[in-house]
Design a protein around this motif. Structure first.
Motif, PDB file in Angstrom:
ATOM      1  N   ASN A 302       0.802  -1.256   0.073  1.00  0.00           N
ATOM      2  CA  ASN A 302       0.026  -0.098   0.055  1.00  0.00           C
ATOM      3  C   ASN A 302       0.844   1.355  -0.025  1.00  0.00           C
ATOM      4  OD1 ASN A 302      -2.466  -1.640   0.109  1.00  0.00           O
ATOM      5  ND2 ASN A 302      -2.496  -1.449   2.322  1.00  0.00           N
ATOM      6  N   SER A 303       1.914   1.351   0.836  1.00  0.00           N
ATOM      7  CA  SER A 303       2.865   2.478   0.906  1.00  0.00           C
ATOM      8  C   SER A 303       3.212   2.804  -0.490  1.00  0.00           C
ATOM      9  CB  SER A 303       3.825   2.385   1.856  1.00  0.00           C
ATOM     10  OG  SER A 303       4.766   1.041   1.479  1.00  0.00           O
ATOM     11  N   VAL A 304       3.741   1.844  -1.329  1.00  0.00           N
ATOM     12  CA  VAL A 304       4.415   1.867  -2.423  1.00  0.00           C
ATOM     13  C   VAL A 304       3.252   2.489  -3.596  1.00  0.00           C
ATOM     14  CG1 VAL A 304       5.188   0.676  -4.582  1.00  0.00           C
ATOM     15  CG2 VAL A 304       6.043  -0.038  -2.617  1.00  0.00           C
ATOM     16  N   ALA A 305       1.895   1.865  -3.437  1.00  0.00           N
ATOM     17  CA  ALA A 305       0.854   2.485  -4.316  1.00  0.00           C
ATOM     18  C   ALA A 305       0.486   3.776  -3.895  1.00  0.00           C
ATOM     19  CB  ALA A 305      -0.232   1.345  -4.276  1.00  0.00           C
ATOM     20  N   GLU A 306       0.453   4.295  -2.904  1.00  0.00           N
ATOM     21  CA  GLU A 306       0.006   5.275  -2.296  1.00  0.00           C
ATOM     22  C   GLU A 306       0.924   6.667  -2.662  1.00  0.00           C
ATOM     23  OE1 GLU A 306      -2.593   6.686  -1.449  1.00  0.00           O
ATOM     24  OE2 GLU A 306      -3.749   5.042  -0.913  1.00  0.00           O
ATOM     25  N   ALA A 307       2.284   6.092  -2.233  1.00  0.00           N
ATOM     26  CA  ALA A 307       3.702   7.252  -2.538  1.00  0.00           C
ATOM     27  C   ALA A 307       3.923   7.340  -3.798  1.00  0.00           C
ATOM     28  CB  ALA A 307       4.665   6.836  -1.681  1.00  0.00           C
ATOM     29  N   GLU A 308       3.916   6.270  -4.793  1.00  0.00           N
ATOM     30  CA  GLU A 308       4.522   6.216  -6.036  1.00  0.00           C
ATOM     31  C   GLU A 308       3.605   6.625  -7.246  1.00  0.00           C
ATOM     32  OE1 GLU A 308       7.411   6.674  -6.059  1.00  0.00           O
ATOM     33  OE2 GLU A 308       8.298   5.676  -4.620  1.00  0.00           O
ATOM     34  N   VAL A 309       2.336   6.780  -6.879  1.00  0.00           N
ATOM     35  CA  VAL A 309       1.459   6.865  -7.998  1.00  0.00           C
ATOM     36  C   VAL A 309       1.788   7.943  -8.983  1.00  0.00           C
ATOM     37  CG1 VAL A 309      -0.345   8.066  -6.987  1.00  0.00           C
ATOM     38  CG2 VAL A 309      -1.113   6.746  -8.708  1.00  0.00           C
ATOM     39  N   ALA A 310       2.329   9.094  -8.369  1.00  0.00           N
ATOM     40  CA  ALA A 310       2.662  10.329  -9.005  1.00  0.00           C
ATOM     41  C   ALA A 310       3.845  10.020 -10.006  1.00  0.00           C
ATOM     42  CB  ALA A 310       3.158  11.578  -8.114  1.00  0.00           C
ATOM     43  N   SER A 311       4.507   8.971  -9.736  1.00  0.00           N
ATOM     44  CA  SER A 311       5.662   8.722 -10.807  1.00  0.00           C
ATOM     45  C   SER A 311       5.266   8.011 -11.957  1.00  0.00           C
ATOM     46  CB  SER A 311       6.581   7.465  -9.963  1.00  0.00           C
ATOM     47  OG  SER A 311       7.021   8.138  -8.900  1.00  0.00           O
ATOM     48  N   LEU A 312       3.890   7.719 -12.212  1.00  0.00           N
ATOM     49  CA  LEU A 312       3.378   6.948 -13.305  1.00  0.00           C
ATOM     50  C   LEU A 312       2.988   8.026 -14.357  1.00  0.00           C
ATOM     51  CD1 LEU A 312       1.235   4.208 -11.628  1.00  0.00           C
ATOM     52  CD2 LEU A 312       3.295   3.750 -12.683  1.00  0.00           C
ATOM     53  N   PRO A 313       3.103   7.439 -15.480  1.00  0.00           N
ATOM     54  CA  PRO A 313       2.667   8.179 -16.745  1.00  0.00           C
ATOM     55  C   PRO A 313       1.076   8.477 -16.676  1.00  0.00           C
ATOM     56  CG  PRO A 313       4.098   6.672 -17.596  1.00  0.00           C
ATOM     57  CD  PRO A 313       3.850   6.466 -16.129  1.00  0.00           C
ATOM     58  N   ALA A 314       0.687   9.646 -17.210  1.00  0.00           N
ATOM     59  CA  ALA A 314      -0.873  10.067 -17.005  1.00  0.00           C
ATOM     60  C   ALA A 314      -1.639   8.837 -17.551  1.00  0.00           C
ATOM     61  CB  ALA A 314      -1.142  11.335 -17.567  1.00  0.00           C
ATOM     62  N   ASP A 315      -1.087   8.204 -18.640  1.00  0.00           N
ATOM     63  CA  ASP A 315      -2.186   7.427 -19.376  1.00  0.00           C
ATOM     64  C   ASP A 315      -2.280   6.019 -18.682  1.00  0.00           C
ATOM     65  OD1 ASP A 315       0.315   6.822 -19.797  1.00  0.00           O
ATOM     66  OD2 ASP A 315       0.165   5.695 -21.771  1.00  0.00           O
ATOM     67  N   VAL A 316      -1.181   5.517 -17.841  1.00  0.00           N
ATOM     68  CA  VAL A 316      -1.306   4.415 -16.984  1.00  0.00           C
ATOM     69  C   VAL A 316      -1.835   4.491 -15.660  1.00  0.00           C
ATOM     70  CG1 VAL A 316       0.471   3.207 -18.409  1.00  0.00           C
ATOM     71  CG2 VAL A 316       1.099   4.703 -16.332  1.00  0.00           C
ATOM     72  N   ARG A 317      -1.855   5.946 -15.141  1.00  0.00           N
ATOM     73  CA  ARG A 317      -2.372   6.439 -13.745  1.00  0.00           C
ATOM     74  C   ARG A 317      -3.743   6.329 -13.889  1.00  0.00           C
ATOM     75  NH1 ARG A 317      -0.853  11.844 -12.989  1.00  0.00           N
ATOM     76  NH2 ARG A 317       0.898  11.266 -13.366  1.00  0.00           N
ATOM     77  N   ARG A 318      -4.612   6.624 -15.156  1.00  0.00           N
ATOM     78  CA  ARG A 318      -5.883   6.616 -15.260  1.00  0.00           C
ATOM     79  C   ARG A 318      -6.665   5.463 -14.516  1.00  0.00           C
ATOM     80  NH1 ARG A 318      -5.798   8.105 -20.228  1.00  0.00           N
ATOM     81  NH2 ARG A 318      -5.425  10.103 -19.520  1.00  0.00           N
ATOM     82  N   PRO A 319      -6.348   4.133 -15.000  1.00  0.00           N
ATOM     83  CA  PRO A 319      -7.100   2.980 -14.217  1.00  0.00           C
ATOM     84  C   PRO A 319      -7.026   3.052 -13.041  1.00  0.00           C
ATOM     85  CG  PRO A 319      -5.760   2.302 -16.271  1.00  0.00           C
ATOM     86  CD  PRO A 319      -5.458   3.951 -15.747  1.00  0.00           C
TER      87      PRO A 319
END
Length: 388
Positions: A302-319
């Motif tokens: 969870n800590s990875v998912a919460e902290a690093e979502v900003a590191s993802l490109p916008a198109d893969v972050r959308r889902p």
């Protein structure tokens, strides 16, 4: 000879403006994703002008990461020793709401601070917590005053972690009432909720792809996504670095898989818990218990998912954003069933307050996963959402 327009209009609080703009950029893009050029553009100055105030990105980041703590310390220092808990928590709420755009930077990005700066930041927050502990002990002599204090501060700090738009006065009212309920709740009074949670079992890493994911997640959590190399991941699995690409096109794809796994496990846990609830209040408690159990059981993921979502490109972050919104919508529905006077945005604000309780209470308990800890945090989350 008169000064030019730039000199005439240069604000006296330029450094403060820079820190405010930079905090928002760091919050949106993460420490490694933000550049001095991005920050200069956000302020409306040139990069060379920015370097006149801060010698490098780290110096600016350290100033941003500690600004909320400085504001909170200033608030408690300004409150009289005999001030009531309502007055102190309202003052803390107001300053947090005023800096909500960048005030949450310390929660996830503070791991990039150097040791001395990190210790200084913790000491400042400890002063704030200590004051709230004193208030809890004096006005609400119940067990676990430290846990109640950090949970109440988690409610207040939650406004920095989302962008729900509500009139500022209404935000203050809802957050203050929620924080007061939390600090006045006995977290030991309702044991047994953890025993009723049926968490899904995470998949056993039987394939090489799953092994890579399982090895990468703790590395991302400990070092930060940007600092981990494919060579480190490969070494943890016993592969040559080039072999990683047979299973994932790039490191970002491993992060996407981690975020999707976290979202999937949470969705399953919620579905199982709500399926067995027989009335609205039981459904809300079941939802809170499932979420708390999930956070304790899968803390690293969870800590990875919460902290690093900003590191993802916008198109893969959308889902991932869609999955998060769907999860929050479930909470909104449960809260509004019990509190029909709230509209969707107000209910959503309180949902995030509940999430803030889990983050800060979990940290205070060092994420030690015991039935008692799960029960205590579940009680505090439930009270953050609805009156007793």
């Amino acid at each position: 000879m008169t000064a030019g327009p730039t000199a005439a209009t240069r604000p006296r609080n330029r450094r403060q403006s820079i820190v405010g703009a930079a905090g928002q950029v760091f919050s949106e893009r993460g420490y490694h994703g933000a550049s001095m050029e991005d920050i200069a553009a956000a302020v409306g100055i040139s990069a060379p002008a920015l370097y006149r105030h801060f010698p490098n990105k780290y110096a600016l980041f350290a100033a941003c990461a500690t600004v909320m703590a400085d504001n909170l310390v200033e608030v408690i220092d300004g409150c009289p020793p005999d001030a009531a808990s309502t007055d102190v928590l309202l003052a803390l709420t107001r300053v947090t709401v005023a800096h909500r755009a960048s005030g949450g930077l310390y929660r996830w990005e503070a791991r990039y601070l150097q040791r001395a700066d990190r210790h200084l930041l913790r000491a400042k927050f400890a002063r704030v917590v200590g004051r709230v502990v004193e208030l809890a002990r004096r006005e609400f002599p119940l067990p676990e005053e430290h846990l109640r204090a950090v949970a109440a501060l988690g409610v207040i700090g939650s406004v920095t972690m989302h962008h729900t738009t509500i009139a500022q006065r209404r935000i203050e009212e809802l957050v203050l009432a929620s924080a007061m309920r939390v600090v006045a709740t006995d977290p030991t009074a309702t044991p047994g909720t953890a025993e009723r949670v049926d968490l899904p079992t995470p998949p056993v890493p039987r394939t090489r792809r799953a092994e890579i994911l399982a090895a990468a997640v703790p590395l991302f959590a400990r070092e930060g996504f940007a600092n981990v190399t494919n060579a480190q991941i490969a070494q943890a699995v016993g592969l040559a670095p080039s072999a990683i690409y047979r299973h994932y096109p790039g490191k970002v794809d491993i992060l996407v898989a981690a975020c999707l796994q976290a979202a999937g496990l949470l969705a399953q846990a919620v579905e199982r818990s709500l399926h067995r609830a027989t009335d609205p209040h039981e459904a809300l408690v079941a939802l809170a218990a499932a979420y708390v159990a999930h956070c304790f059981e899968h803390n690293t993921l969870n800590s990875v998912a919460e902290a690093e979502v900003a590191s993802l490109p916008a198109d893969v972050r959308r889902p991932l954003v869609v999955a998060q919104r769907e999860h929050i919508a479930v909470w909104e529905q449960q809260v509004r069933t019990l509190r029909p006077e709230l509209d969707r945005r107000q209910a959503r604000l309180l949902v995030h307050a509940g999430f803030g309780v889990v983050v800060e209470a979990g940290r205070a308990l060092r994420w030690q996963d015991t039935p008692g800890h799960r029960d205590a945090v579940t009680a505090l989350v439930t009270r953050a959402l609805v009156p007793g």
